[in-house]
Write a protein that holds these residues in place. Sequence first.
Motif, PDB file in Angstrom:
ATOM      1  N   UNK A  23       0.802  -1.226   0.000  1.00  0.00           N
ATOM      2  CA  UNK A  23       0.000   0.000   0.000  1.00  0.00           C
ATOM      3  C   UNK A  23       0.825   1.262   0.000  1.00  0.00           C
ATOM      4  N   UNK A  24       1.760   1.390   0.901  1.00  0.00           N
ATOM      5  CA  UNK A  24       2.586   2.589   0.972  1.00  0.00           C
ATOM      6  C   UNK A  24       3.349   2.776  -0.335  1.00  0.00           C
ATOM      7  N   UNK A  25       3.327   3.986  -0.863  1.00  0.00           N
ATOM      8  CA  UNK A  25       3.935   4.245  -2.170  1.00  0.00           C
ATOM      9  C   UNK A  25       5.428   3.975  -2.180  1.00  0.00           C
ATOM     10  N   UNK A  26       6.093   4.148  -1.046  1.00  0.00           N
ATOM     11  CA  UNK A  26       7.540   3.943  -1.021  1.00  0.00           C
ATOM     12  C   UNK A  26       7.929   2.489  -0.759  1.00  0.00           C
ATOM     13  N   UNK A  27       6.951   1.590  -0.724  1.00  0.00           N
ATOM     14  CA  UNK A  27       7.250   0.164  -0.597  1.00  0.00           C
ATOM     15  C   UNK A  27       7.106  -0.588  -1.914  1.00  0.00           C
ATOM     16  N   UNK A  72      12.102  -0.262  -6.680  1.00  0.00           N
ATOM     17  CA  UNK A  72      12.621   0.764  -7.596  1.00  0.00           C
ATOM     18  C   UNK A  72      12.309   0.382  -9.034  1.00  0.00           C
ATOM     19  N   UNK A  73      12.455  -0.898  -9.358  1.00  0.00           N
ATOM     20  CA  UNK A  73      12.137  -1.338 -10.719  1.00  0.00           C
ATOM     21  C   UNK A  73      10.664  -1.105 -11.037  1.00  0.00           C
ATOM     22  N   UNK A  74       9.797  -1.448 -10.102  1.00  0.00           N
ATOM     23  CA  UNK A  74       8.373  -1.239 -10.336  1.00  0.00           C
ATOM     24  C   UNK A  74       8.031   0.220 -10.532  1.00  0.00           C
ATOM     25  N   UNK A  75       8.599   1.071  -9.707  1.00  0.00           N
ATOM     26  CA  UNK A  75       8.367   2.519  -9.841  1.00  0.00           C
ATOM     27  C   UNK A  75       8.828   3.025 -11.206  1.00  0.00           C
ATOM     28  N   UNK A  76      10.019   2.590 -11.626  1.00  0.00           N
ATOM     29  CA  UNK A  76      10.561   3.057 -12.901  1.00  0.00           C
ATOM     30  C   UNK A  76       9.744   2.553 -14.085  1.00  0.00           C
ATOM     31  N   UNK A  77       9.220   1.345 -13.978  1.00  0.00           N
ATOM     32  CA  UNK A  77       8.351   0.840 -15.037  1.00  0.00           C
ATOM     33  C   UNK A  77       7.064   1.653 -15.116  1.00  0.00           C
ATOM     34  N   UNK A 101       6.951  -7.739  -5.863  1.00  0.00           N
ATOM     35  CA  UNK A 101       6.688  -6.649  -4.920  1.00  0.00           C
ATOM     36  C   UNK A 101       6.737  -7.159  -3.488  1.00  0.00           C
ATOM     37  N   UNK A 102       6.653  -6.258  -2.533  1.00  0.00           N
ATOM     38  CA  UNK A 102       6.633  -6.633  -1.121  1.00  0.00           C
ATOM     39  C   UNK A 102       5.288  -7.288  -0.814  1.00  0.00           C
ATOM     40  N   UNK A 103       5.272  -8.574  -0.419  1.00  0.00           N
ATOM     41  CA  UNK A 103       3.987  -9.223  -0.151  1.00  0.00           C
ATOM     42  C   UNK A 103       3.357  -8.721   1.139  1.00  0.00           C
ATOM     43  N   UNK A 140      -0.108   5.824  -7.714  1.00  0.00           N
ATOM     44  CA  UNK A 140      -0.441   6.088  -9.113  1.00  0.00           C
ATOM     45  C   UNK A 140       0.248   7.341  -9.632  1.00  0.00           C
ATOM     46  N   UNK A 141       0.704   8.192  -8.730  1.00  0.00           N
ATOM     47  CA  UNK A 141       1.399   9.415  -9.133  1.00  0.00           C
ATOM     48  C   UNK A 141       2.728   9.116  -9.823  1.00  0.00           C
ATOM     49  N   UNK A 142       3.232   7.891  -9.710  1.00  0.00           N
ATOM     50  CA  UNK A 142       4.456   7.512 -10.420  1.00  0.00           C
ATOM     51  C   UNK A 142       4.204   7.356 -11.918  1.00  0.00           C
ATOM     52  N   UNK A 143       2.950   7.216 -12.322  1.00  0.00           N
ATOM     53  CA  UNK A 143       2.640   7.088 -13.743  1.00  0.00           C
ATOM     54  C   UNK A 143       2.959   8.402 -14.460  1.00  0.00           C
ATOM     55  N   UNK A 144       3.302   8.344 -15.751  1.00  0.00           N
ATOM     56  CA  UNK A 144       3.649   9.577 -16.463  1.00  0.00           C
ATOM     57  C   UNK A 144       2.428  10.473 -16.676  1.00  0.00           C
ATOM     58  N   UNK A 145       2.648  11.776 -16.842  1.00  0.00           N
ATOM     59  CA  UNK A 145       1.530  12.683 -17.126  1.00  0.00           C
ATOM     60  C   UNK A 145       0.772  12.221 -18.370  1.00  0.00           C
ATOM     61  N   UNK A 146      -0.537  12.249 -18.272  1.00  0.00           N
ATOM     62  CA  UNK A 146      -1.358  11.855 -19.409  1.00  0.00           C
ATOM     63  C   UNK A 146      -1.604  10.369 -19.537  1.00  0.00           C
ATOM     64  N   UNK A 147      -1.030   9.564 -18.634  1.00  0.00           N
ATOM     65  CA  UNK A 147      -1.258   8.123 -18.710  1.00  0.00           C
ATOM     66  C   UNK A 147      -2.734   7.801 -18.477  1.00  0.00           C
TER      67      UNK A 147
END
Length: 255
Positions: free
Chosen positions: A11-15, A18-23, A109-111, A42-49
């Motif tokens: 749930x926590x965005x910082x968990x 790094x690979x998942x965030x970059x993807x 991901x972190x289970x 969801x804020x890690x998604x690119x603008x307009x996604x």
Amino acid sequence: MTVHFIGAGPGAADLITVRGRDLLARCELCLYPGSLTPDDLLAYCPPGARLVDTAGLDLDRIVAELVEGHRAGKEVARLCSGDPSIYSAVAEQARRLDAAGVPYRITPGVPAFAAAAAVLGRELTVPEVGQSLVLTRVRARSTAMPPGETLAAFGATGSTLALHLAVNRIEQVAEELLPHYGPDCPVAVVARASQDAEQVLRGRLDEIAGQVRAAGIGAAAMIFVGRVLAAESFPDSFLYSPGRDRSAQPHSSQG
């Protein structure tokens, strides 16, 4: 282009990894599991996604979105709560993508059980107390359990249990496990680990159902059952024992 099944973590965005965030940052289409996904993730998604909430979609519609996104030349993210290897429905989505000739990759991901154990401040494998962890669930309005995979069968081993999707059947869980673990067996319930609404309950197997109902916990919770939850008097691990022969072990240049 590729469909990416990405473990979103607990749930926590910082968990998220790094690979998942970059993807996520490069995917123009993201399918996510409804209210289980916080906005700051969801804020890690690119603008307009394009963001698609899958909570109201059936499997065929979800796969259609994945296939259509791929064929439109987009990289596609399919977020999965926790880790995709556990209760994520990745198997049936992957089967359909294989049939459609759509490539995919899985990013772990972190289970949820690992995040919940961290909240409890507990290791789930303690020397000479518990060295096995059973991840399972109970049947409610869900897919049938395979023959033999029952709480009684797992309870007979005395292993530590980590129960997903079971808190709404907490009375059933306690009733079926009491003969195997005893009324004083430690139990912990962690709801929404790592999130703002996180809740933690600790108690005995014969009392936990009442605690859960009193706290109003009804979803997104892990149940742990086992002596490791309260273990104090146990031997140190052999791995770091001063009596262990380390003469044949490779030496690290960093000590």
